[in-house]
Design a protein around this motif. Structure first.
Motif, PDB file in Angstrom:
ATOM      1  N   LEU A 116      49.067  12.963 -14.260  1.00 21.89           N
ATOM      2  CA  LEU A 116      48.039  12.617 -15.017  1.00 21.89           C
ATOM      3  C   LEU A 116      47.655  13.298 -16.447  1.00 21.89           C
ATOM      4  O   LEU A 116      47.416  12.611 -17.378  1.00 21.89           O
ATOM      5  N   GLY A 117      47.827  14.626 -16.351  1.00 16.38           N
ATOM      6  CA  GLY A 117      47.834  15.338 -17.471  1.00 16.38           C
ATOM      7  C   GLY A 117      48.744  14.820 -18.629  1.00 16.38           C
ATOM      8  O   GLY A 117      48.257  15.166 -19.650  1.00 16.38           O
ATOM      9  N   ILE A 342      45.177   1.193 -21.398  1.00 21.91           N
ATOM     10  CA  ILE A 342      44.481   2.364 -21.605  1.00 21.91           C
ATOM     11  C   ILE A 342      43.126   2.339 -21.060  1.00 21.91           C
ATOM     12  O   ILE A 342      42.432   3.055 -20.319  1.00 21.91           O
ATOM     13  N   TYR A 343      42.367   1.232 -21.507  1.00 22.47           N
ATOM     14  CA  TYR A 343      41.249   0.797 -21.014  1.00 22.47           C
ATOM     15  C   TYR A 343      41.087   0.542 -19.565  1.00 22.47           C
ATOM     16  O   TYR A 343      40.147   0.911 -19.026  1.00 22.47           O
ATOM     17  N   LEU A 344      41.953   0.210 -19.010  1.00 22.12           N
ATOM     18  CA  LEU A 344      42.047  -0.412 -17.644  1.00 22.12           C
ATOM     19  C   LEU A 344      42.490   0.578 -16.839  1.00 22.12           C
ATOM     20  O   LEU A 344      42.334   0.647 -15.677  1.00 22.12           O
ATOM     21  N   VAL A 349      40.270   6.098 -14.448  1.00 20.40           N
ATOM     22  CA  VAL A 349      40.485   7.498 -14.016  1.00 20.40           C
ATOM     23  C   VAL A 349      39.558   8.669 -14.449  1.00 20.40           C
ATOM     24  O   VAL A 349      39.215   9.513 -13.861  1.00 20.40           O
ATOM     25  N   LEU A 350      39.301   8.467 -15.828  1.00 16.44           N
ATOM     26  CA  LEU A 350      38.605   9.425 -16.593  1.00 16.44           C
ATOM     27  C   LEU A 350      37.145   9.501 -15.845  1.00 16.44           C
ATOM     28  O   LEU A 350      36.612  10.369 -15.357  1.00 16.44           O
ATOM     29  N   LEU A 351      36.815   8.263 -15.735  1.00 12.87           N
ATOM     30  CA  LEU A 351      35.240   7.943 -15.215  1.00 12.87           C
ATOM     31  C   LEU A 351      35.197   8.629 -13.626  1.00 12.87           C
ATOM     32  O   LEU A 351      34.341   9.427 -13.253  1.00 12.87           O
ATOM     33  N   LEU A 352      35.996   8.351 -13.128  1.00 18.67           N
ATOM     34  CA  LEU A 352      36.197   8.605 -11.609  1.00 18.67           C
ATOM     35  C   LEU A 352      36.017  10.165 -11.639  1.00 18.67           C
ATOM     36  O   LEU A 352      35.529  10.901 -10.686  1.00 18.67           O
ATOM     37  N   THR A 353      37.159  11.002 -12.361  1.00 18.53           N
ATOM     38  CA  THR A 353      37.248  12.532 -12.417  1.00 18.53           C
ATOM     39  C   THR A 353      35.859  13.003 -13.001  1.00 18.53           C
ATOM     40  O   THR A 353      35.771  14.209 -12.994  1.00 18.53           O
TER      41      THR A 353
END
Ligand SMILES: Nc1ncnc2c1ncn2[C@@H]1O[C@H](COP(=O)(O)OP(=O)(O)OP(=O)(O)O)[C@@H](O)[C@H]1O
Ligand SMILES: [Mg+2]
Lengths: 614, 353
Positions: A116-117, A342-344, A349-353
């Motif tokens: 992920l990173g 990127i948006y999908l 993932v970003l919102l989740l984290t």
């Protein structure tokens, strides 16, 4: 005065200089007494059986199927039925035994965060897309430390009727059944979500530091796309990625918050960190060689990872060969399908984290959170209570004073050690250099255990400094010492970096003009590095406030003098108060951290990447 | 082998105009040099030809194909970077083999070719070293080998010899020349060293702040500079600001520091001119029908196989060069001296700097 062979060899000064000698001796002795000796005292216990030196305890651990379970036990997922009659998959993970579980969890967390990173770092380093700056800011959010409550929110998110099932099962219908994540899987999930920005930050720095001509040359020779990434870009960024991943490995190994939050599932308890912690809590006052041995095993694993990465990174210091030249950063606009990707994928993932931190804030301002998707009922009662109720405020005051005192020690230690190692190269300088960052590799619970044995052995029985005292132990000193050791690397790195920016000739010219060493350091050097000292001190302070391992063990022996984290743990483990109050403390920590980041960035005008290893 | 045509290439970086409209026509199998001072846009031109930068406007053709916006990986114009751009995580062997692996050549062939290339640059035995374990000059040679090994149809060299010692530089220079002839490839060579440009090139383009000042063979550029800049750039020379005081058709008389030179050829409009005289064309002996100027000796400098006499004419210093040390017998600092110059060795150019 004549040339002194000894000072030259040890301290790198041809003449005896009290200030330089002190700069070496003080941090060395300090780390020796408060890090090395306590940890070694544990070795002594672990290797003693029936009064003899023996491997007995290690053998008994490694022979016990509770600790090593091969092949593993249990089903990764179980099919159940909910109260509403829907099918539910309970995912808990399988049991390899305590020692292997810790390794498997840390290994998986490392793998997931590395992937992920790296993906986030690459996309953000190489593409200019709409909202990129929001991405960058958001990526700092998971790094905000809110012990326990953050993992608690993650547990809620992935519970039977939680947010994830709500979105993917009820709304989007992509999940044909409900899922519930618990046990070791829960720990892996909580840690991965919290730690991947550490890899991101390190990987990002690596990607933007790659000399673009290296990739241009490969392109120019016909390489492109994934091949270019695989053969040139990725290998060049690998040292940074690996450094971040190693840090995650160590953090995962020593983490107590996630196992404690998931401890309702017995499987989550089968981790080394939790085992040491719980045996310590329930067997207080006993010197248990078995826990000491387990601590040693954990320490060894962390130190191996740490030394391995130091070696690897130093081998690959691609102190870019390039001879200057202008850099044309390789940033491009993503093609439409790339932007879509990127948006999908990354955005969800970003919102989740970042949701755990948002959830903590919501929890702090709400009345209850039981089986609903989100917390219910707005209230500021808990914030009020935190600030007004003396029984809660006490913990805040304790944490603030311990952290403040620790920071003073840290400033002293980081200035002396950095000054000594950056300016005077004797045989002691590499030793001191390693010792200053060694605390990163020593799990907090190991420090706690070491201190417990050490202080109960060296302080008078039943004095307030003795953790086994019958008349009330005062953890203040022990916590201050533990904070100052554990958070030293953050400040020391910053000060060391500052000193490297100051050319040594500035000092030499001052001395050459007749100033003393003391006058030179205080008059010339200190003003030049004051911003670095400030930045480092803030960092250490912030992370002392949220220190967990020592705080919830030694710090919770006497709740009158306990720090914030000890109280938060009590709330989670024994329902001493409502979870909302713990969340309110989490919000307080978030405020402290954001304030620190903003102040540091404004005052020092530098971006602190906050967590790094090299 | 390929023919390269640049038409009115313009490139800006933010506010800086790096290239102000470059026109060049580089022929098949030619060794063509871009020569100019630091920052004049040589690397930018090369990067555009390599496909690593794209021009704001203008066109680039390889033979008849318009490649202005073709990606670098498909162009086959291989660039040796000014900073070598060696991959630090690969050995010398892997660095050199990279381009061949990309082309998916069979392993044996790759081995053979890498061996050939490393022998060419005298680095056999260094296959397993990493770039950090090499000296600057060795790194540069790896970079050259890495480019040559793919036998590009167009080879672009950005100051490829800048880090070598004098002896190795001469060797590599003739090596590059030899390889270029042998393989028959077109080479565009960038340097700021005019002597190197003279020695190696078929033709030279002299650049100055984003523009081409003059294109020609080394001899043309050296002997017939078209602008003051070119004249001044081509080695140590006398560039003397002067003024046209009389005109008679294309013959003019110019004056500087109260000295007059008559019968010189000049057709420019501007009366502000520079007089360009190469030091070695100034004689210390009387020559019939030559112009002469008399002043004081300022300095006499011995350089080994030649001697320079710096004469002071009013405020202006002019350098004469001779290889015969008998010429300077009787000259001493502050004493009088007369320089003789044939009119055809004096170039009058409009003052532009
Ligand atoms: N990426 C860039 N961003 C901004 N300006 C640039 C960039 N690349 C080049 N320039 C500018 O364009 C001009 C030409 O640069 P270029 O590198 O082509 O010069 P050069 O002739 O190769 O010089 P040198 O001999 O020093 O290598 C310079 O003024 C430079 O500052
Ligand atoms: Mg250049």
């Amino acid at each position: 005065m004549k040339v002194n062979k000894w000072t030259e060899r040890f301290f790198g000064t041809p003449l005896f200089e009290p200030l330089v000698t002190f700069s070496y001796i003080f941090p060395l002795l300090y780390l020796m007494i408060f890090l090395i000796v306590p940890v070694l005292s544990m070795l002594l216990i672990a290797f003693t059986y029936d009064g003899n030196i023996s491997l007995h305890w290690f053998k008994s651990i490694l022979m016990d199927s509770y600790y090593l379970q091969v092949p593993p036990h249990g089903d990764f997922a179980q099919k159940l039925t909910t109260s509403t009659g829907e099918s539910l998959y309970l995912i808990r993970g399988i049991d390899f035994g305590v020692v292997l579980n810790s390794l498997v969890v840390a290994g998986l967390v490392t793998l997931f965060t590395a992937i992920l990173g790296t993906v986030f770092a690459f996309v953000i380093a190489r593409y200019n897309f709409k909202g990129k700056n929001l991405f960058r800011i958001a990526l700092f959010i998971p790094l905000l430390v809110t012990p326990f409550v953050n993992a608690y929110v993650i547990k809620q998110m992935f519970s039977e009727f939680g947010l994830i099932n709500y979105i993917f099962h009820e709304i989007l219908h992509v999940l044909p059944f409900r899922i519930k994540i618990d046990g070791l899987t829960g720990v892996v999930l909580a840690q991965s979500m919290a730690y991947y920005p550490i890899v991101y930050l390190n990987a990002y720095a690596s990607f933007i530091n790659i000399d673009p001509t290296l990739e241009e040359q490969a392109e120019n020779l016909g390489s492109k796309g994934f091949r270019l990434f695989r053969t040139v870009t990725f290998p060049l960024a690998l040292p940074g990625i690996a450094a971040g991943a190693t840090l995650v490995f160590i953090f995962s190994l020593e983490d107590l918050a996630a196992p404690i939050v998931f401890h309702g599932d017995p499987l989550a308890k089968k981790l080394m960190s939790y085992q040491i912690f719980s045996k310590f809590i329930y067997g207080l006052g006993e010197r248990s060689p078995e826990i000491a041995a387990l601590s040693i095993i954990m320490l060894i694993l962390a130190v191996i990872a740490f030394l391995g990465i130091r070696k690897y990174v130093s081998l690959r210091q691609y102190a870019m060969l390039s001879k200057g030249g202008r850099w044309k950063p390789r940033i491009s606009k993503p093609k439409p399908w790339q932007a879509l990707l990127i948006y999908l994928t990354l955005l969800p993932v970003l919102l989740l984290t970042i949701f755990p931190q948002i959830g903590v804030i919501m929890l702090a301002f709400s009345e209850r959170w039981t089986t609903t998707v989100l917390p219910q009922g707005f209230t500021i009662d808990y914030i009020k209570e935190m600030l007004l109720n003396p029984d809660v405020r006490r913990f805040i005051v304790n944490s603030l004073s311990y952290s403040g005192a620790a920071v003073i020690l840290i400033i002293l230690l980081s200035i002396t050690s950095s000054y000594a190692t950056s300016r005077f190269k004797g045989i002691l300088s590499p030793i001191l250099e390693s010792m200053v960052i060694l605390p990163i590799a020593v799990p907090g619970i190991v420090v706690a255990m070491g201190y417990f044995y050490f202080f109960s052995a060296v302080t008078p029985e039943n004095s307030p400094l003795n953790p086994t005292s019958l008349y009330g132990f005062n953890p203040a000193l022990v916590l201050i010492l533990a904070y100052s050791i554990r958070r030293l690397p953050f400040a020391a790195r910053s000060v060391y970096a500052g000193l490297q920016q100051v050319h040594i000739s500035l000092e030499e010219s001052s001395i050459n003009l007749g100033a003393s060493r003391w006058k030179t350091v205080t008059g010339i050097l200190m003003p030049l590095i004051s911003l670095n000292v400030f930045g480092g001190a803030m960092l250490s302070f912030v992370y002392s406030m949220s220190e967990t391992s020592v705080g919830i063990t030694l710090g919770s022996i006497n709740m009158d003098q306990a720090p914030i984290t000890a109280f938060m743990k009590e709330v989670l483990m024994s329902a001493a108060g409502s979870i909302n109050i713990a969340a309110a403390l989490g919000v307080l920590l978030i405020v402290v951290q954001i304030t620190a980041i903003v102040v540091v960035n404004i005052i020092t005008k530098q971006r602190y990447s906050f967590i790094g290893l090299t | 082998m390929v023919e390269v045509k640049l038409e009115n290439i313009v490139k800006t970086f933010g506010e800086t105009v790096a290239l102000k409209g470059i026109d060049l026509h580089i022929k098949h199998g030619e060794l063509f040099t871009l020569l100019g001072p630091s920052g004049c846009g040589k690397s930018t031109t090369l990067r555009i030809i390599a496909g690593l930068d794209f021009p704001d406007s203008g066109q680039l053709h390889f033979d008849d194909e318009d490649v202005t916006y073709k990606s670098s990986s498909e162009r086959g114009a291989v660039l040796v970077f000014q900073n070598y751009a060696l991959w630090p995580h690969m050995t010398v062997y892997d660095n050199v083999a990279y381009g061949l692996k990309v082309k998916k050549l069979p392993k044996q062939e790759i081995e053979k070719k890498v061996k050939w290339a490393l022998e060419l640059v005298k680095l056999q035995g260094y296959e397993d070293r990493y770039p950090t374990q090499l000296s600057g000059g060795q790194q540069q040679r790896v970079a050259i080998a890495r480019a040559l090994v793919v036998e590009p149809k167009l080879l672009l060299l950005d100051e490829p010899l800048s880090n070598l010692d004098a002896k190795l530089r001469l060797e590599m220079r003739s090596e590059i020349r030899r390889i270029q002839r042998e393989l028959g490839i077109t080479v565009i060579y960038v340097t700021h060293d005019q002597e190197e440009a003279m020695a190696i090139s078929d033709r030279v383009a002299v650049m100055n702040i984003g523009q081409i000042e003059q294109v020609g063979t080394p001899k043309e550029i050296y002997e017939q500079p078209k602008t003051e800049f070119v004249a001044a750039f081509m080695g140590k020379t006398n560039v003397i600001p002067a003024e046209v005081v009389e005109r008679d058709g294309d013959k003019v008389t110019v004056e500087f520091e109260g000295l007059r030179l008559d019968g010189l050829t000049y057709t420019g409009e501007n009366d502000k001119v520079v007089v360009v005289i190469r030091p070695e064309r100034i004689s210390l002996h009387p020559i019939e029908n030559a112009v002469s100027i008399t002043g004081k000796v300022d300095l006499i400098e011995y350089y080994g196989f030649f001697i320079e006499v710096v004469g002071l004419f009013g405020e202006r210093r002019i350098i004469a060069r001779t290889i015969n040390d008998r010429d300077v017998i009787g000259l001493r600092p502050q004493g009088g001296v007369t320089f003789y110059i044939e009119r055809e060795d004096i170039l009058v150019l409009p003052k532009t700097l």
